[in-house]
Every structure is written in C-alpha cells, then in structure tokens.
Scaffold this active site. Sequence first.
Site, PDB file in Angstrom:
ATOM      1  N   ARG A 126      48.035  39.998  40.107  1.00 28.10           N
ATOM      2  CA  ARG A 126      47.198  39.859  41.293  1.00 28.10           C
ATOM      3  C   ARG A 126      47.995  39.392  42.486  1.00 28.10           C
ATOM      4  NH1 ARG A 126      44.405  42.861  39.998  1.00 28.10           N
ATOM      5  NH2 ARG A 126      42.169  42.909  39.671  1.00 28.10           N
ATOM      6  N   ASP A 166      51.974  30.133  28.603  1.00 27.54           N
ATOM      7  CA  ASP A 166      50.516  30.312  28.637  1.00 27.54           C
ATOM      8  C   ASP A 166      49.895  29.085  27.976  1.00 27.54           C
ATOM      9  OD1 ASP A 166      47.815  31.015  28.182  1.00 27.54           O
ATOM     10  OD2 ASP A 166      48.320  33.148  28.137  1.00 27.54           O
ATOM     11  N   GLU A 200      45.110  43.573  50.553  1.00 28.56           N
ATOM     12  CA  GLU A 200      45.276  45.002  50.249  1.00 28.56           C
ATOM     13  C   GLU A 200      44.316  45.783  51.122  1.00 28.56           C
ATOM     14  OE1 GLU A 200      45.005  45.679  46.028  1.00 28.56           O
ATOM     15  OE2 GLU A 200      46.609  44.263  45.597  1.00 28.56           O
ATOM     16  N   ASP A 254      53.204  45.225  42.643  1.00 25.43           N
ATOM     17  CA  ASP A 254      52.121  46.227  42.658  1.00 25.43           C
ATOM     18  C   ASP A 254      50.893  45.723  43.406  1.00 25.43           C
ATOM     19  OD1 ASP A 254      50.801  48.665  41.807  1.00 25.43           O
ATOM     20  OD2 ASP A 254      49.709  47.469  40.332  1.00 25.43           O
ATOM     21  N   HIS A 301      49.074  49.029  44.232  1.00 24.83           N
ATOM     22  CA  HIS A 301      48.097  48.632  43.209  1.00 24.83           C
ATOM     23  C   HIS A 301      47.796  49.809  42.265  1.00 24.83           C
ATOM     24  CE1 HIS A 301      44.668  45.570  42.357  1.00 24.83           C
ATOM     25  NE2 HIS A 301      45.044  46.192  41.254  1.00 24.83           N
ATOM     26  N   LEU A 302      48.850  50.227  41.570  1.00 29.59           N
ATOM     27  CA  LEU A 302      48.729  51.396  40.695  1.00 29.59           C
ATOM     28  C   LEU A 302      48.664  51.031  39.215  1.00 29.59           C
ATOM     29  CD1 LEU A 302      51.264  53.976  42.222  1.00 29.59           C
ATOM     30  CD2 LEU A 302      48.792  53.838  42.533  1.00 29.59           C
ATOM     31  N   ALA A 327      46.523  50.236  37.077  1.00 24.13           N
ATOM     32  CA  ALA A 327      45.497  50.838  36.209  1.00 24.13           C
ATOM     33  C   ALA A 327      45.369  52.335  36.427  1.00 24.13           C
ATOM     34  CB  ALA A 327      44.153  50.173  36.484  1.00 24.13           C
TER      35      ALA A 327
HETATM   36  N1  LIG Z   1      47.749  45.869  38.644  1.00 24.86           N
HETATM   37  C1  LIG Z   1      46.660  46.308  38.102  1.00 24.86           C
HETATM   38  O1  LIG Z   1      46.172  47.383  38.438  1.00 24.86           O
HETATM   39  C2  LIG Z   1      46.001  45.530  37.038  1.00 24.86           C
HETATM   40  C3  LIG Z   1      46.048  44.167  37.055  1.00 24.86           C
HETATM   41  N2  LIG Z   1      45.427  43.453  36.082  1.00 24.86           N
HETATM   42  C4  LIG Z   1      45.527  41.992  36.144  1.00 24.86           C
HETATM   43  O2  LIG Z   1      46.366  41.527  35.105  1.00 24.86           O
HETATM   44  C5  LIG Z   1      46.048  40.182  34.800  1.00 24.86           C
HETATM   45  C6  LIG Z   1      46.050  39.947  33.300  1.00 24.86           C
HETATM   46  O3  LIG Z   1      45.072  40.741  32.677  1.00 24.86           O
HETATM   47  P1  LIG Z   1      44.788  40.635  31.091  1.00 24.86           P
HETATM   48  O4  LIG Z   1      46.052  40.516  30.346  1.00 24.86           O
HETATM   49  O5  LIG Z   1      43.867  41.750  30.760  1.00 24.86           O
HETATM   50  O6  LIG Z   1      43.993  39.276  31.052  1.00 24.86           O
HETATM   51  P2  LIG Z   1      43.839  38.271  29.807  1.00 24.86           P
HETATM   52  O7  LIG Z   1      42.681  37.429  30.142  1.00 24.86           O
HETATM   53  O8  LIG Z   1      43.856  39.004  28.524  1.00 24.86           O
HETATM   54  O9  LIG Z   1      45.161  37.393  29.907  1.00 24.86           O
HETATM   55  C7  LIG Z   1      45.399  36.448  30.896  1.00 24.86           C
HETATM   56  C8  LIG Z   1      46.194  35.321  30.261  1.00 24.86           C
HETATM   57  O10 LIG Z   1      46.561  34.418  31.283  1.00 24.86           O
HETATM   58  C9  LIG Z   1      46.510  33.113  30.718  1.00 24.86           C
HETATM   59  N3  LIG Z   1      46.442  32.159  31.819  1.00 24.86           N
HETATM   60  C10 LIG Z   1      45.371  31.800  32.558  1.00 24.86           C
HETATM   61  N4  LIG Z   1      45.734  30.890  33.489  1.00 24.86           N
HETATM   62  C11 LIG Z   1      47.054  30.681  33.311  1.00 24.86           C
HETATM   63  C12 LIG Z   1      48.014  29.858  33.964  1.00 24.86           C
HETATM   64  N5  LIG Z   1      47.652  29.074  34.980  1.00 24.86           N
HETATM   65  N6  LIG Z   1      49.279  29.904  33.522  1.00 24.86           N
HETATM   66  C13 LIG Z   1      49.645  30.693  32.507  1.00 24.86           C
HETATM   67  N7  LIG Z   1      48.795  31.483  31.836  1.00 24.86           N
HETATM   68  C14 LIG Z   1      47.520  31.493  32.245  1.00 24.86           C
HETATM   69  C15 LIG Z   1      45.311  33.132  29.824  1.00 24.86           C
HETATM   70  O11 LIG Z   1      45.380  32.147  28.832  1.00 24.86           O
HETATM   71  C16 LIG Z   1      45.393  34.527  29.228  1.00 24.86           C
HETATM   72  O12 LIG Z   1      46.071  34.512  27.990  1.00 24.86           O
HETATM   73  C17 LIG Z   1      44.721  39.911  35.494  1.00 24.86           C
HETATM   74  O13 LIG Z   1      44.961  39.207  36.697  1.00 24.86           O
HETATM   75  C18 LIG Z   1      44.219  41.275  35.854  1.00 24.86           C
HETATM   76  O14 LIG Z   1      43.369  41.258  36.947  1.00 24.86           O
HETATM   77  C19 LIG Z   1      44.769  44.052  35.057  1.00 24.86           C
HETATM   78  C20 LIG Z   1      44.695  45.410  34.988  1.00 24.86           C
HETATM   79  C21 LIG Z   1      45.286  46.269  35.994  1.00 24.86           C
HETATM   80  O1  LIG Z   2      40.830  49.547  39.751  1.00 21.31           O
HETATM   81  C1  LIG Z   2      42.055  49.474  39.839  1.00 21.31           C
HETATM   82  O2  LIG Z   2      42.772  50.455  40.027  1.00 21.31           O
HETATM   83  C2  LIG Z   2      42.710  48.113  39.731  1.00 21.31           C
HETATM   84  C3  LIG Z   2      42.649  47.573  38.369  1.00 21.31           C
HETATM   85  C4  LIG Z   2      42.885  46.133  38.333  1.00 21.31           C
HETATM   86  O3  LIG Z   2      43.546  45.556  39.138  1.00 21.31           O
HETATM   87  C5  LIG Z   2      42.230  45.357  37.263  1.00 21.31           C
HETATM   88  O4  LIG Z   2      41.661  45.982  36.366  1.00 21.31           O
HETATM   89  O5  LIG Z   2      42.275  44.123  37.321  1.00 21.31           O
END
Ligand SMILES: NC(=O)C1=CN([C@@H]2O[C@H](COP(=O)(O)OP(=O)(O)OC[C@H]3O[C@@H](n4cnc5c(N)ncnc54)[C@H](O)[C@@H]3O)[C@@H](O)[C@H]2O)C=CC1
Ligand SMILES: O=C(O)CCC(=O)C(=O)O
Length: 527
Positions: A230, A169, A259, A254, A279-280, A282
Amino acid sequence: MPKVLVSDPIDKTGIDIISQVAQVDVKTGLPAEELVKIIPEYDALMIRSGTKVTKEIIEAATQLKIIGRAGVGVDNVDVTAATRKGIVVVNSPEGNTIAAAEHALAMMLSMSRHVAEANQSVVSGKWDRKKFIGVEVYKKTLGVVGLGKIGSHVAKVAKAMGMKILAYDPFISKERADQLGCNLVDMDLLVQESDYITLHIPKTDETYHSINAETFAKMKPTARIINCARGGIIDEVALAEALKEGKIAGAAIDVYENEPLEAESPLRELGQKIVMTPHLGASTAEAQVNVAIDVAEQIRDVLLGLPARSAVNIPGMYPDTLEKLKPYLLLAETLGNLVSQLAGGRIDFLNVRLQGDLATGDSKPVVVAALKGLLSQALRERVNYVNASIEAKERGIRVVETKDASVRDYTGSLELEAKGSLGDHIVRGALLGEDEIRITNIDGFPINVPPSPYMLLTLHRDMPGIIGKIGSLLGSFNVNIASMQVGRKIVRGDAVMVLSIDDLLPEGILTEILKEPGIRDAYTVAL
Ligand SMILES: NC(=O)C1=CN([C@@H]2O[C@H](COP(=O)(O)OP(=O)(O)OC[C@H]3O[C@@H](n4cnc5c(N)ncnc54)[C@H](O)[C@@H]3O)[C@@H](O)[C@H]2O)C=CC1
Ligand SMILES: O=C(O)CCC(=O)C(=O)O
C-alpha cells in the site's frame, strides 16, 4: 429489483453473477460529488481500488446494504462509517494473492536486472550492454515485512530461488515462520541485514510512514526496497532522498500515497534507481476473474438475504457453518429481544452462556445475534449483524461469553443474563428438533413455550385461583388467549405464567393485572 452500482472496472464474470438478481449499472471514473448524488438509488456498490468510498458517500446512501471490494485492501472504504450505518463491507481475501506475490517478485527481479530501462533502451534503437549490469538475488537476504497470504507466497518462491528469508510479523508464530523456512526477527534486524526488503502489510495508522528516513538510514547502501502492498507505508519524500543520496540502491514501487501518482512527485525524477508500476499487483487475467466472482457472489447472497463469507465488519460465515448456526442465530436474537423487554431499562451487562453442542463451535455470530436482539427494542431496524457489536460497545454494554459443553439438557442451549438499571433477568432457550425455538427458562423458572408475537408474562405466588383471575381479566378486555403455561420451582412458592395472546394487550390492562393479589410482576412481550 435491487440496483447495484459498479464504479470501477470489474471482470464481466462478476457482472453476470450479480445480474441474476439485480439491475447492474456500470459507471466508472465518477467524480465523488456525482457518486454522492446517485448513491441513494443503490442497494450495493462494487469497487476496486479506484473508488474512494468516503464517509460523505456512505452517509448519502439510504438503502445501501453492501460494499464489495474486488480485492484485498479496504483502505479506500471508510469501514467505520459503513459499520455504523449497518452496511456490510466484503472483500476477496485470496483472489489476487498469487498475482500480487508474483508482481512483487517480478519487481524484485526487474529492479535487479534493469529490465524496464534495458527494454526502453532497445526500443529506442540502442544496444547498450555495459550500462545494465545487474545483481543476482541468489544467496541474498530478503526481508519480508508481513508474513500473511502474499508475504508467505513471496517467501516460498524466493526461498526456491536460493534467497535467505528474514521475516517480521508480530502476529505470526515462530512455528508458522519455521514452516515457511523464514527466520522470524525484529524489524530493526530485518532492516539492517536485508539486501531486499519487500512489504506485505496493510496500511493502518501504525504502518503509515513506518518506512521512513530513519529506516533508510539503517539499511545497507546496497539494499533495495519493494512496495506492492500500500502507498503511504513508505514516506515517499524520504524514499526519494534516500535514493538520491545513495543511502539505498534501489526501489520498486507499485502503490503510492496518492493514486494516480502526482505529475510532480519526486519519485518520477529518480531515473534508473526506481522501477514503478501503476498499482498493477492484482492486474492479471486470473486474479481479476477470481476477485470478481468472489465479491459478486457475496453481493448476490447479501441481496438475497444470505450472509457474506468474507465480510470485514461482521463475523464471516461459510455456508456449512451457517446452515448449522442459522436456527441458533434466530434463537439468540429472540432471547436477546426477550431479555431486553423483561429488563425494560438500560442494560449494562450481558452474559451469553453457550451450552451443549453450541459451546463447541464459533460463538461470535451467536453473540452478535444476541446483541442484535437485545438492541432491537432501542434501535429497531437500525441495528443489524454489522453494527450490533459497535452499538452495544457505544452504549457501554459489557459482554461476557461463557461456554459449557457439559450442559446436556438439550443438544445445544443458550442462556442470556442481562443486568440493567431496573434489575437482572435470565432467559434460556433451545431448539426442538432442527429449528423450532423454545423458551425453556425465565428467571430460573422452567417452562417450555415457543415465542409468539404477543405474550404476557407474570411472576406470581403459586396459589389456587390466580390463573382463573388473570383469564377472566383478559376476557373482560376481550383478549383471546392462544396458549398458557406455568413454571414453578416449588409447590406454593413463586411461579411464572407465560400466555400467548392473539393481539396486542390493550392499554391499562397491565395495571389491572398488577392489582391482583399474589401478582408480583407482569410484562408484555412482543417477539
Ligand atoms: N498491489 C496490489 O495490487 C495489491 C496489494 N495488496 C496489499 O497487500 C497487503 C498484504 O495482503 P495479504 O497478504 O493478502 O494480507 P494478509 O492479511 O494475509 O497479511 C498481512 C500480514 O501483515 C501482518 N501485519 C499487520 N500489521 C503489521 C505490522 N505493523 N508489521 C508487520 N506485519 C504486520 C499481519 O499479521 C498479516 O500476517 C495488503 O496491504 C493488501 O492491500 C493485496 C493485493 C494486491
Ligand atoms: O483492484 C486492484 O487492482 C488493486 C488490488 C489491491 O490493491 C488489493 O486487492 O488490495
């Protein structure tokens, strides 16, 4: 009553919160054309990841003030288009952190122990114990890409399971990584050394397809990859090939580039080598309540004229910060408006000087407020806290911010210096008591006047009779003076006169004032 459209499934707790102040219409699964058609009716839009809020939808919106994303990623919202239109975009940065982290861990374990396929096998009537020999995660190396909120939690739990953690990171300090027990390394090393790689980064132009054929070629053939961040970060065609050709051992996915995942996606043909969920990340009861409350409260607040705490396109402000800053934001806006009216023409440079107590806190909202005021003459109601910075940038206004906590003429004071095509001006202001705005200096002349809707300012020679002449002239145009103050630096040098008047100055009076001997300049100002 304002109207709010909820276009994805949102927990009822969120709907109940918004219903206190607005009419809420829940219409999920709308096609994009339908959304374009109905969006002009709405003041707020609440979504999850299902709705794609495109530029077309944003441009069709005529009264939309806020887009609330009940989750973290806002890549399904055209934030640039929203910012240009002055629409605030908010999310829930932490509401689903644990849910997403636990899902990534669940996927890692499920993939390692073939939980999904073994379950399917038992359900179909079989009892096959040999087919599902797994691998342990204990003592294996986990490469965490993105050590933010979710990545950190994954790292902590994985560490407790006996894994060695590498992290990549570029925006995280070594101290933070040490605190989490992670070894901060470059991406190449992480890719080569890891037995598992888990992605927790946003999808950006930089990260799009950053995991590709080249990455898979460098990974161990026994390595496995997890993407609960993502879709689009991994090149899916390259992943399918890497799995088919045995370049890597497995994947747990996921999120997908498109999607819902297309029926003909090559990822659907990989059998046991891949574990997929729709995409589960959350989708836990707890996370859905958290994000719904978090975002609904912000929509309610914005509709009530209050700021949002997690805006992604304006400086977020927590209520206690806001309470302290609110009068200063108004001061900054007033001074920005004043200095732009004095400058008259195009402004190229603004120096925002924060002094006293004001120099010790978060200055970003104050700078944005000053820009909002500065641009209000040109853009009127089109400029707001969301788009002020971008509008200033597009107009080529260079903004400099200076802080000096040692200036103590007031508890906190603010000075704006604007340089423009027609000249330079400096105004300063402060608060009297808690929230009474005072203009305390104009172009170096000390004064102490409250802003008023109609004002006349003159720069003149400090000589007997001049004030009387201006008074009589205004009288002859039937202009009533509410208050008057003169500021000067030296006796019989130059002076400024600031008059608050009851009405807008009639046409032509400024020309008459400028004809008076001793008057160097005159300005009408409306604050
Ligand atoms: N599958 C799902 O349902 C969910 C997916 N997500 C996704 O998870 C991801 C992370 O979320 P959080 O941890 O909350 O975000 P966050 O903003 O707390 O952490 C993201 C980290 O990625 C780092 N970063 C940015 N660009 C980078 C790169 N090119 N190389 C390496 N590190 C890099 C940042 O410095 C930061 O520390 C997001 O894409 C979010 O959309 C979040 C919640 C649910
Ligand atoms: O709404 C959802 O279930 C997806 C959540 C998610 O991908 C995010 O919070 O980035």
